[in-house]
Design an enzyme around this catalytic site. Sequence first.
Site, mmCIF file in Angstrom:
data_model
loop_
_atom_site.group_PDB
_atom_site.id
_atom_site.type_symbol
_atom_site.label_atom_id
_atom_site.label_comp_id
_atom_site.label_asym_id
_atom_site.label_seq_id
_atom_site.Cartn_x
_atom_site.Cartn_y
_atom_site.Cartn_z
ATOM 1 N N ASP A 238 0.883 -1.164 0.000
ATOM 2 C CA ASP A 238 0.000 0.000 0.000
ATOM 3 C C ASP A 238 0.919 1.211 0.000
ATOM 4 O O ASP A 238 1.620 1.466 0.984
ATOM 5 C CB ASP A 238 -0.890 -0.014 1.252
ATOM 6 C CG ASP A 238 -1.906 1.124 1.269
ATOM 7 O OD1 ASP A 238 -1.671 2.153 0.589
ATOM 8 O OD2 ASP A 238 -2.921 0.999 1.978
ATOM 9 N N LYS B 219 -1.779 14.955 -10.317
ATOM 10 C CA LYS B 219 -0.914 14.730 -11.477
ATOM 11 C C LYS B 219 -0.043 15.946 -11.791
ATOM 12 O O LYS B 219 1.093 15.790 -12.254
ATOM 13 C CB LYS B 219 -1.751 14.310 -12.688
ATOM 14 C CG LYS B 219 -2.429 12.958 -12.495
ATOM 15 C CD LYS B 219 -1.407 11.862 -12.124
ATOM 16 C CE LYS B 219 -2.042 10.503 -11.952
ATOM 17 N NZ LYS B 219 -1.039 9.452 -11.636
ATOM 18 N N TYR C 172 -7.928 15.009 -9.030
ATOM 19 C CA TYR C 172 -7.037 14.191 -9.849
ATOM 20 C C TYR C 172 -5.977 15.050 -10.526
ATOM 21 O O TYR C 172 -4.788 14.705 -10.535
ATOM 22 C CB TYR C 172 -7.856 13.427 -10.887
ATOM 23 C CG TYR C 172 -7.049 12.423 -11.692
ATOM 24 C CD1 TYR C 172 -6.605 11.238 -11.108
ATOM 25 C CD2 TYR C 172 -6.744 12.657 -13.023
ATOM 26 C CE1 TYR C 172 -5.871 10.320 -11.840
ATOM 27 C CE2 TYR C 172 -6.008 11.738 -13.761
ATOM 28 C CZ TYR C 172 -5.574 10.580 -13.171
ATOM 29 O OH TYR C 172 -4.837 9.668 -13.881
ATOM 30 N N SER D 186 0.072 12.273 -16.103
ATOM 31 C CA SER D 186 -1.121 12.170 -16.942
ATOM 32 C C SER D 186 -1.250 13.430 -17.773
ATOM 33 O O SER D 186 -0.671 14.476 -17.440
ATOM 34 C CB SER D 186 -2.358 12.023 -16.049
ATOM 35 O OG SER D 186 -3.557 12.169 -16.786
#
Length: 268
Positions: free
Chosen positions: A59, A157, A153, A140
């Site tokens: 993890d 990124k 998100y 990304s």
Amino acid sequence: MGQQRSIFITGGGSGIGRAAALHFAEAGWFVGVADINVAGMDETLGAIAGEAKWAGHLDVRDRAAWDESLAAFAAAAGGRIDVLVNNAGIGTGGSLSELDPEEIDRCLDINLKGVLYGAQAAYPYLKASAPRSAMVNIASAAGIAGSAGMSVYCATKFGVRAVSESLDAEWAPDRITVASVCPGFIETPLLNGTGNRKSNEQIRDRVRAAGLEISPVEHVAQAIWDAVHGDKLDYFVGPTSRRMAFAKRWMPGKVRKQLRASSGPLGR
């Protein structure tokens, strides 16, 4: 003949992580995959011939677990780690006003803190195996431009790219290569998600409705290989990512206007 080179890949139980593992294994590397998806890791290892492979539960939010996993992998790989690929990540989308705090925390912890923890834990190994060592962080197209419904998100990124840029400078005296790979929409299980708990629409369906392309995951694996052996900081994968990088640099005003008029997602 020199010692076999080794690579440690998080999120290796599927998608980009699996593709990278197969790519490097075919090139003769000792490959380690880490994930919370044990069944997925078993499938990845099953696709790799020979014994030059390792898998372990990790993890990425657990800093102590990083030390344990890297030590175990290094022992299996002959005492060294040449490359770390920080690939583990989750998608989170939707209006910020509608996201649960736990969703925000989980995305930040996995996508961003996990990268920082990995870099910190891997540094001694990468320093020892320099100058051919590398850390490749999977960012990304969402780390190039921030779009509506993607605030958390995109924050992670953008952050991954910032970490890469900072460590590219910080680790330069140690001759460790640092790079970020920025995929657009890639054929991975992430596209099957909905982005957040209050949506039933798959990300894949939104991408297709917007007329955007989905690139093969092997293209990202090749970009990771190129990053390990190259000298660039950013590697843009897929037409969406490359177009966005170009437009954000040369036509920022136009990009802003388009993003304000659109609510579509931007990558990975």
